[in-house]
Design a protein around this motif. Structure first.
Motif, PDB file in Angstrom:
ATOM      1  N   TRP A 123     -51.556  85.942   0.581  1.00 52.28           N
ATOM      2  CA  TRP A 123     -52.437  86.783  -0.241  1.00 52.28           C
ATOM      3  C   TRP A 123     -52.320  86.398  -1.708  1.00 52.28           C
ATOM      4  O   TRP A 123     -51.205  86.332  -2.249  1.00 52.28           O
ATOM      5  N   ASN A 124     -53.454  86.131  -2.336  1.00 52.72           N
ATOM      6  CA  ASN A 124     -53.486  86.058  -3.799  1.00 52.72           C
ATOM      7  C   ASN A 124     -53.535  87.491  -4.298  1.00 52.72           C
ATOM      8  O   ASN A 124     -54.585  88.143  -4.270  1.00 52.72           O
ATOM      9  N   ILE A 125     -52.400  87.974  -4.777  1.00 56.43           N
ATOM     10  CA  ILE A 125     -52.261  89.390  -5.118  1.00 56.43           C
ATOM     11  C   ILE A 125     -52.781  89.707  -6.516  1.00 56.43           C
ATOM     12  O   ILE A 125     -53.026  90.868  -6.847  1.00 56.43           O
ATOM     13  N   ASN A 126     -52.939  88.662  -7.357  1.00 54.24           N
ATOM     14  CA  ASN A 126     -53.478  88.855  -8.710  1.00 54.24           C
ATOM     15  C   ASN A 126     -52.671  89.896  -9.496  1.00 54.24           C
ATOM     16  O   ASN A 126     -53.204  90.901  -9.960  1.00 54.24           O
ATOM     17  N   SER A 127     -51.389  89.626  -9.633  1.00 58.84           N
ATOM     18  CA  SER A 127     -50.380  90.419 -10.350  1.00 58.84           C
ATOM     19  C   SER A 127     -49.524  91.241  -9.386  1.00 58.84           C
ATOM     20  O   SER A 127     -49.956  92.266  -8.858  1.00 58.84           O
ATOM     21  N   LEU A 128     -48.327  90.742  -9.156  1.00 60.93           N
ATOM     22  CA  LEU A 128     -47.403  91.378  -8.223  1.00 60.93           C
ATOM     23  C   LEU A 128     -46.967  92.758  -8.704  1.00 60.93           C
ATOM     24  O   LEU A 128     -46.966  93.723  -7.937  1.00 60.93           O
ATOM     25  N   LEU A 148     -47.260  85.020  -1.432  1.00 66.40           N
ATOM     26  CA  LEU A 148     -48.124  85.564  -2.476  1.00 66.40           C
ATOM     27  C   LEU A 148     -48.403  84.499  -3.520  1.00 66.40           C
ATOM     28  O   LEU A 148     -47.547  83.670  -3.827  1.00 66.40           O
ATOM     29  N   GLN A 149     -49.620  84.566  -4.074  1.00 68.59           N
ATOM     30  CA  GLN A 149     -49.997  83.690  -5.172  1.00 68.59           C
ATOM     31  C   GLN A 149     -50.479  84.532  -6.353  1.00 68.59           C
ATOM     32  O   GLN A 149     -50.863  85.682  -6.191  1.00 68.59           O
ATOM     33  N   GLU A 150     -50.494  83.912  -7.504  1.00 73.32           N
ATOM     34  CA  GLU A 150     -50.870  84.562  -8.765  1.00 73.32           C
ATOM     35  C   GLU A 150     -50.043  85.831  -8.985  1.00 73.32           C
ATOM     36  O   GLU A 150     -50.561  86.889  -9.301  1.00 73.32           O
ATOM     37  N   THR A 151     -48.733  85.679  -8.857  1.00 70.45           N
ATOM     38  CA  THR A 151     -47.837  86.819  -9.054  1.00 70.45           C
ATOM     39  C   THR A 151     -47.753  87.234 -10.517  1.00 70.45           C
ATOM     40  O   THR A 151     -47.475  88.394 -10.821  1.00 70.45           O
ATOM     41  N   LYS A 152     -47.952  86.285 -11.429  1.00 70.38           N
ATOM     42  CA  LYS A 152     -48.048  86.569 -12.859  1.00 70.38           C
ATOM     43  C   LYS A 152     -46.818  87.303 -13.416  1.00 70.38           C
ATOM     44  O   LYS A 152     -46.944  88.202 -14.251  1.00 70.38           O
ATOM     45  N   LEU A 193     -37.926  83.680  -2.226  1.00 61.72           N
ATOM     46  CA  LEU A 193     -37.948  82.456  -3.026  1.00 61.72           C
ATOM     47  C   LEU A 193     -39.162  82.558  -3.932  1.00 61.72           C
ATOM     48  O   LEU A 193     -40.268  82.840  -3.466  1.00 61.72           O
ATOM     49  N   TYR A 194     -38.967  82.355  -5.224  1.00 63.15           N
ATOM     50  CA  TYR A 194     -40.070  82.602  -6.147  1.00 63.15           C
ATOM     51  C   TYR A 194     -39.986  81.684  -7.360  1.00 63.15           C
ATOM     52  O   TYR A 194     -38.921  81.227  -7.760  1.00 63.15           O
ATOM     53  N   ARG A 195     -41.165  81.434  -7.924  1.00 63.28           N
ATOM     54  CA  ARG A 195     -41.303  80.725  -9.202  1.00 63.28           C
ATOM     55  C   ARG A 195     -42.409  81.430  -9.957  1.00 63.28           C
ATOM     56  O   ARG A 195     -43.517  81.598  -9.433  1.00 63.28           O
ATOM     57  N   GLY A 196     -42.140  81.856 -11.178  1.00 65.92           N
ATOM     58  CA  GLY A 196     -43.152  82.603 -11.904  1.00 65.92           C
ATOM     59  C   GLY A 196     -43.129  82.347 -13.386  1.00 65.92           C
ATOM     60  O   GLY A 196     -42.179  81.797 -13.937  1.00 65.92           O
ATOM     61  N   MET A 197     -44.209  82.777 -14.020  1.00 65.20           N
ATOM     62  CA  MET A 197     -44.350  82.639 -15.463  1.00 65.20           C
ATOM     63  C   MET A 197     -45.177  83.813 -15.971  1.00 65.20           C
ATOM     64  O   MET A 197     -45.849  84.504 -15.204  1.00 65.20           O
ATOM     65  N   LYS A 198     -45.128  84.060 -17.256  1.00 63.07           N
ATOM     66  CA  LYS A 198     -45.805  85.197 -17.840  1.00 63.07           C
ATOM     67  C   LYS A 198     -47.315  85.029 -17.768  1.00 63.07           C
ATOM     68  O   LYS A 198     -47.854  83.996 -18.171  1.00 63.07           O
ATOM     69  N   SER A 199     -48.006  86.031 -17.221  1.00 64.61           N
ATOM     70  CA  SER A 199     -49.466  86.188 -17.286  1.00 64.61           C
ATOM     71  C   SER A 199     -50.260  85.258 -16.388  1.00 64.61           C
ATOM     72  O   SER A 199     -51.428  85.535 -16.098  1.00 64.61           O
ATOM     73  N   TYR A 200     -49.673  84.150 -15.928  1.00 64.25           N
ATOM     74  CA  TYR A 200     -50.441  83.165 -15.178  1.00 64.25           C
ATOM     75  C   TYR A 200     -49.673  82.708 -13.934  1.00 64.25           C
ATOM     76  O   TYR A 200     -48.444  82.761 -13.887  1.00 64.25           O
ATOM     77  N   ASN A 201     -50.427  82.263 -12.948  1.00 69.81           N
ATOM     78  CA  ASN A 201     -49.903  81.536 -11.794  1.00 69.81           C
ATOM     79  C   ASN A 201     -48.782  82.316 -11.094  1.00 69.81           C
ATOM     80  O   ASN A 201     -48.800  83.525 -11.043  1.00 69.81           O
ATOM     81  N   GLY A 202     -47.822  81.604 -10.540  1.00 67.18           N
ATOM     82  CA  GLY A 202     -46.690  82.221  -9.864  1.00 67.18           C
ATOM     83  C   GLY A 202     -46.886  82.325  -8.363  1.00 67.18           C
ATOM     84  O   GLY A 202     -47.962  82.703  -7.882  1.00 67.18           O
ATOM     85  N   VAL A 203     -45.829  81.958  -7.607  1.00 71.58           N
ATOM     86  CA  VAL A 203     -45.854  81.988  -6.148  1.00 71.58           C
ATOM     87  C   VAL A 203     -44.524  82.515  -5.639  1.00 71.58           C
ATOM     88  O   VAL A 203     -43.477  82.341  -6.281  1.00 71.58           O
ATOM     89  N   PRO A 223     -58.125  96.669  -6.257  1.00 71.27           N
ATOM     90  CA  PRO A 223     -57.746  95.564  -5.379  1.00 71.27           C
ATOM     91  C   PRO A 223     -57.733  94.226  -6.106  1.00 71.27           C
ATOM     92  O   PRO A 223     -58.288  94.069  -7.200  1.00 71.27           O
ATOM     93  N   SER A 224     -57.118  93.244  -5.476  1.00 68.48           N
ATOM     94  CA  SER A 224     -57.320  91.859  -5.862  1.00 68.48           C
ATOM     95  C   SER A 224     -58.732  91.462  -5.448  1.00 68.48           C
ATOM     96  O   SER A 224     -59.347  92.092  -4.581  1.00 68.48           O
ATOM     97  N   ASP A 225     -59.248  90.386  -6.058  1.00 69.78           N
ATOM     98  CA  ASP A 225     -60.537  89.869  -5.606  1.00 69.78           C
ATOM     99  C   ASP A 225     -60.396  89.006  -4.350  1.00 69.78           C
ATOM    100  O   ASP A 225     -61.397  88.624  -3.749  1.00 69.78           O
TER     101      ASP A 225
END
Length: 264
Positions: free
Chosen positions: A6-11, A32-36, A56-66, A252-254
């Motif tokens: 799921w692209n959650i568009n902000s976890l 999840l994608q776009e955890t932001k 397991l996660y990799r993230g950054m502020k405001s953008y992207n993230g999985v 919701p996410s889009d």
């Protein structure tokens, strides 16, 4: 195994929706994608409380993230690339132990590519094409076995993956330079599990723009979210379900989640 992507568009914003999804569907693995969310602020304890102690996660502020959440023990796959040298948190991969042996899960968030489908005029589109080519090259040199690849790949490759093939041929996400590169990537060891379960010519969408006032009535969707498996585990595929009702949840996410049941 029941897996949801799921692209959650902000976890953090949609953590209550994730909780509801988990309660309703009881998955073993969630990608999840776009955890932001940057790693120091990642809600590790809250996700463990939802039944996923292995993360397991990799993230950054405001953008992207999985992220990959699992009820089963997992280990990070070593040596995955820093795609296009950007360190922008678009891929995470883990090996999960199952009764029949380990399974590797790749979770991708491919660049969207901007609005102009010309790599000379649009650097974002050039980056997207380069990302796809690099991914295909990497899997060509690292042939996958017992693997699942999921994520928001930001491309609807087939004619019936969009509401109008003719009208979207020049729209980023369905242009021939993108679709051909995505299919070239898939050929490096994967099968399209979603289209095995739901063959063309049936329309299959996972994303509907926020701009559509009544998304169900207009139904101008695209299949941007994907589930691929290697041929060695594809015979275990049981179901693929696009969870369209989630698009009507509050804030919701889009994108909507995609669920796969597979025997491993």
């Amino acid at each position: 195994m029941r897996l949801i992507t799921w692209n959650i568009n902000s976890l953090r914003l949609r953590l209550p929706l994730l909780q509801r999804l988990i309660e309703e569907q009881n998955p073993d693995v969630v990608c999840l994608q776009e955890t932001k969310v940057p790693d120091p602020l990642y809600p590790q304890e809250a996700l463990a409380d939802l039944g996923f102690p292995h993360q397991l996660y990799r993230g950054m502020k405001s953008y992207n993230g999985v992220t990959i959440l699992s009820r089963l023990p997992l280990e990070a796959v070593p040596g995955t690339p820093d795609w296009c040298g950007r360190t922008d948190c678009r891929h995470v991969a883990a090996t999960i132990r199952t009764e029949s042996g380990p399974v590797t899960i790749h979770n991708f968030y491919v660049p969207a590519g901007g609005d102009i489908p010309d790599p000379q005029e649009n650097e974002k589109f050039a980056h997207k094409l380069a990302f796809l080519e690099e991914a295909a090259d990497w899997f060509r040199n690292n042939p996958p076995r017992r693997s699942i690849l999921v994520g928001d790949l930001n491309i609807a490759p087939l004619e019936h993956d969009v509401w109008s093939h003719r009208q979207l041929l020049k729209i980023v996400s369905h242009t021939p330079p993108e679709t051909s590169r995505l299919l070239d990537w898939m050929k490096e060891g994967f099968e399209d599990a979603m289209r095995k379960a739901i063959p063309e010519p049936e329309k299959l969408f996972t994303w509907w723009s926020y701009r559509n006032r009544d998304w169900k009535k207009s139904n101008r969707g695209r299949r941007l979210d994907h589930v691929w498996t290697t041929p060695d585990i594809l015979p275990g595929l049981k179901t693929i379900d696009v969870l369209r009702p989630v698009r009507d949840w509050t804030s919701p996410s889009d994108h909507v989640p995609v669920l796969m049941d597979i025997d491993l």
